[in-house]
Design a protein around this motif. Structure first.
Motif, PDB file in Angstrom:
ATOM      1  N   ALA A   1     -17.485 -15.249  14.155  1.00  0.00           N
ATOM      2  CA  ALA A   1     -17.404 -13.786  14.269  1.00  0.00           C
ATOM      3  C   ALA A   1     -17.536 -13.347  15.730  1.00  0.00           C
ATOM      4  O   ALA A   1     -16.804 -12.463  16.183  1.00  0.00           O
ATOM      5  N   GLU A   2     -18.440 -13.974  16.474  1.00  0.00           N
ATOM      6  CA  GLU A   2     -18.606 -13.628  17.878  1.00  0.00           C
ATOM      7  C   GLU A   2     -17.367 -13.987  18.691  1.00  0.00           C
ATOM      8  O   GLU A   2     -16.978 -13.254  19.595  1.00  0.00           O
ATOM      9  N   LEU A   3     -16.752 -15.117  18.375  1.00  0.00           N
ATOM     10  CA  LEU A   3     -15.555 -15.538  19.102  1.00  0.00           C
ATOM     11  C   LEU A   3     -14.398 -14.575  18.854  1.00  0.00           C
ATOM     12  O   LEU A   3     -13.600 -14.336  19.747  1.00  0.00           O
ATOM     13  N   GLU A   4     -14.303 -14.045  17.645  1.00  0.00           N
ATOM     14  CA  GLU A   4     -13.224 -13.113  17.338  1.00  0.00           C
ATOM     15  C   GLU A   4     -13.374 -11.813  18.103  1.00  0.00           C
ATOM     16  O   GLU A   4     -12.395 -11.174  18.460  1.00  0.00           O
TER      17      GLU A   4
ATOM     18  N   LEU B   1      -8.849 -22.648   6.918  1.00  0.00           N
ATOM     19  CA  LEU B   1      -8.840 -24.101   6.745  1.00  0.00           C
ATOM     20  C   LEU B   1      -9.162 -24.811   8.059  1.00  0.00           C
ATOM     21  O   LEU B   1      -9.916 -25.788   8.073  1.00  0.00           O
ATOM     22  N   ASP B   2      -8.618 -24.323   9.177  1.00  0.00           N
ATOM     23  CA  ASP B   2      -8.962 -24.898  10.483  1.00  0.00           C
ATOM     24  C   ASP B   2     -10.470 -24.844  10.690  1.00  0.00           C
ATOM     25  O   ASP B   2     -11.096 -25.827  11.095  1.00  0.00           O
ATOM     26  N   ARG B   3     -11.049 -23.691  10.415  1.00  0.00           N
ATOM     27  CA  ARG B   3     -12.477 -23.492  10.643  1.00  0.00           C
ATOM     28  C   ARG B   3     -13.319 -24.370   9.719  1.00  0.00           C
ATOM     29  O   ARG B   3     -14.323 -24.937  10.142  1.00  0.00           O
ATOM     30  N   ARG B   4     -12.909 -24.507   8.469  1.00  0.00           N
ATOM     31  CA  ARG B   4     -13.632 -25.374   7.531  1.00  0.00           C
ATOM     32  C   ARG B   4     -13.554 -26.829   7.989  1.00  0.00           C
ATOM     33  O   ARG B   4     -14.534 -27.573   7.895  1.00  0.00           O
ATOM     34  N   LEU B   5     -12.395 -27.243   8.480  1.00  0.00           N
ATOM     35  CA  LEU B   5     -12.211 -28.601   8.979  1.00  0.00           C
ATOM     36  C   LEU B   5     -13.148 -28.857  10.160  1.00  0.00           C
ATOM     37  O   LEU B   5     -13.858 -29.867  10.208  1.00  0.00           O
ATOM     38  N   ILE B   6     -13.190 -27.926  11.094  1.00  0.00           N
ATOM     39  CA  ILE B   6     -14.060 -28.059  12.269  1.00  0.00           C
ATOM     40  C   ILE B   6     -15.527 -28.057  11.849  1.00  0.00           C
ATOM     41  O   ILE B   6     -16.313 -28.907  12.273  1.00  0.00           O
ATOM     42  N   ASP B   7     -15.909 -27.082  11.029  1.00  0.00           N
ATOM     43  CA  ASP B   7     -17.309 -26.966  10.623  1.00  0.00           C
ATOM     44  C   ASP B   7     -17.781 -28.162   9.802  1.00  0.00           C
ATOM     45  O   ASP B   7     -18.924 -28.601   9.924  1.00  0.00           O
ATOM     46  N   SER B   8     -16.914 -28.710   8.955  1.00  0.00           N
ATOM     47  CA  SER B   8     -17.312 -29.778   8.041  1.00  0.00           C
ATOM     48  C   SER B   8     -17.328 -31.163   8.673  1.00  0.00           C
ATOM     49  O   SER B   8     -18.025 -32.052   8.183  1.00  0.00           O
ATOM     50  N   TYR B   9     -16.552 -31.361   9.742  1.00  0.00           N
ATOM     51  CA  TYR B   9     -16.389 -32.740  10.229  1.00  0.00           C
ATOM     52  C   TYR B   9     -16.697 -32.929  11.707  1.00  0.00           C
ATOM     53  O   TYR B   9     -16.212 -33.871  12.324  1.00  0.00           O
ATOM     54  N   GLN B  10     -17.548 -32.093  12.277  1.00  0.00           N
ATOM     55  CA  GLN B  10     -18.054 -32.419  13.605  1.00  0.00           C
ATOM     56  C   GLN B  10     -18.931 -33.664  13.518  1.00  0.00           C
ATOM     57  O   GLN B  10     -19.132 -34.371  14.495  1.00  0.00           O
ATOM     58  N   ARG B  11     -19.467 -33.898  12.350  1.00  0.00           N
ATOM     59  CA  ARG B  11     -20.190 -35.141  12.065  1.00  0.00           C
ATOM     60  C   ARG B  11     -19.858 -35.508  10.628  1.00  0.00           C
ATOM     61  O   ARG B  11     -19.341 -34.700   9.878  1.00  0.00           O
TER      62      ARG B  11
ATOM     63  N   GLN C   1      -8.908 -16.574  17.332  1.00  0.00           N
ATOM     64  CA  GLN C   1      -8.077 -15.803  16.404  1.00  0.00           C
ATOM     65  C   GLN C   1      -6.877 -16.608  15.908  1.00  0.00           C
ATOM     66  O   GLN C   1      -6.268 -16.242  14.912  1.00  0.00           O
ATOM     67  N   ASP C   2      -6.551 -17.714  16.555  1.00  0.00           N
ATOM     68  CA  ASP C   2      -5.433 -18.564  16.133  1.00  0.00           C
ATOM     69  C   ASP C   2      -5.836 -19.583  15.072  1.00  0.00           C
ATOM     70  O   ASP C   2      -4.999 -20.342  14.611  1.00  0.00           O
ATOM     71  N   LEU C   3      -7.107 -19.613  14.708  1.00  0.00           N
ATOM     72  CA  LEU C   3      -7.604 -20.590  13.745  1.00  0.00           C
ATOM     73  C   LEU C   3      -7.818 -19.925  12.396  1.00  0.00           C
ATOM     74  O   LEU C   3      -8.560 -18.953  12.286  1.00  0.00           O
ATOM     75  N   ASP C   4      -7.169 -20.463  11.358  1.00  0.00           N
ATOM     76  CA  ASP C   4      -7.331 -19.887  10.028  1.00  0.00           C
ATOM     77  C   ASP C   4      -8.552 -20.488   9.334  1.00  0.00           C
ATOM     78  O   ASP C   4      -9.272 -21.321   9.896  1.00  0.00           O
TER      79      ASP C   4
END
Length: 166
Positions: A161-164, A16-26, A11-14
């Motif tokens: 969604a599950e994490l939230e 942009l945080d989520r897009r950054l994580i999703d886009s650049y794990q690789r 819930q602390d991740l907005d």
């Protein structure tokens, strides 16, 4: 990036945080200014990307930001494991994570319950790093040198969604 999102922090991740994580794990850009390239794709500033990566690392969401490459071609590496008391696993994991050359540290349900990869410029340095870490941990390190290489994709889809809901 190596990512592990604790349930309590989702819930602390907005967005942009989520897009950054999703886009650049690789697929981290290989260029002179990779964070600028990331910022352009995400529609923010390079400073914002850097600040977010630092914050995500401080929160424990990201354990590492950097490339993953074939260490056998650039030095030495091996898979290692330790058996530690479950109640002290997190404390041991912090010591392991702080050691130079450690990546992919993870818990397993096994007598050897912490597994990690350690890298170094050469075999002598790798052995020195392992010996030093073993002395600091006070437990033996099981050393499993690679006999044959396999590629394992270390990126994972994050079920936001599950994490939230957790």
């Amino acid at each position: 990036m190596h990512c592990q999102v604790p349930y309590c922090l989702a819930q602390d991740l907005d967005t942009l945080d989520r897009r950054l994580i999703d886009s650049y794990q690789r697929g981290l850009p290989v260029c002179i200014r990779p964070f600028h390239s990331i910022a352009e794709r995400l529609g923010c500033s390079e400073d914002d990307v850097l600040a977010r990566l630092e914050r995500l690392q401080a929160m424990g969401v990201l354990s590492r930001v950097g490339p993953v490459f074939d260490h056998a071609r650039a030095g030495a590496s091996l898979l290692a494991a330790v058996a530690v008391p479950d109640a002290e696993r997190d404390a041991f994991a912090e010591l392991i994570n702080a050691a130079p050359g450690v990546n992919h540290n993870y818990a397993r349900e096994h007598d050897f319950n912490l597994w990690f990869v350690m890298t170094a410029p050469d075999e002598a340095e790798l052995e020195a790093r392992l010996d030093d870490l073993e002395a600091r941990l006070g437990v033996p390190i099981l050393r499993l040198p690679m006999l044959e290489g396999y590629h394992i994709d270390l990126s994972f889809p994050i079920p936001w969604a599950e994490l939230e809901r957790a």
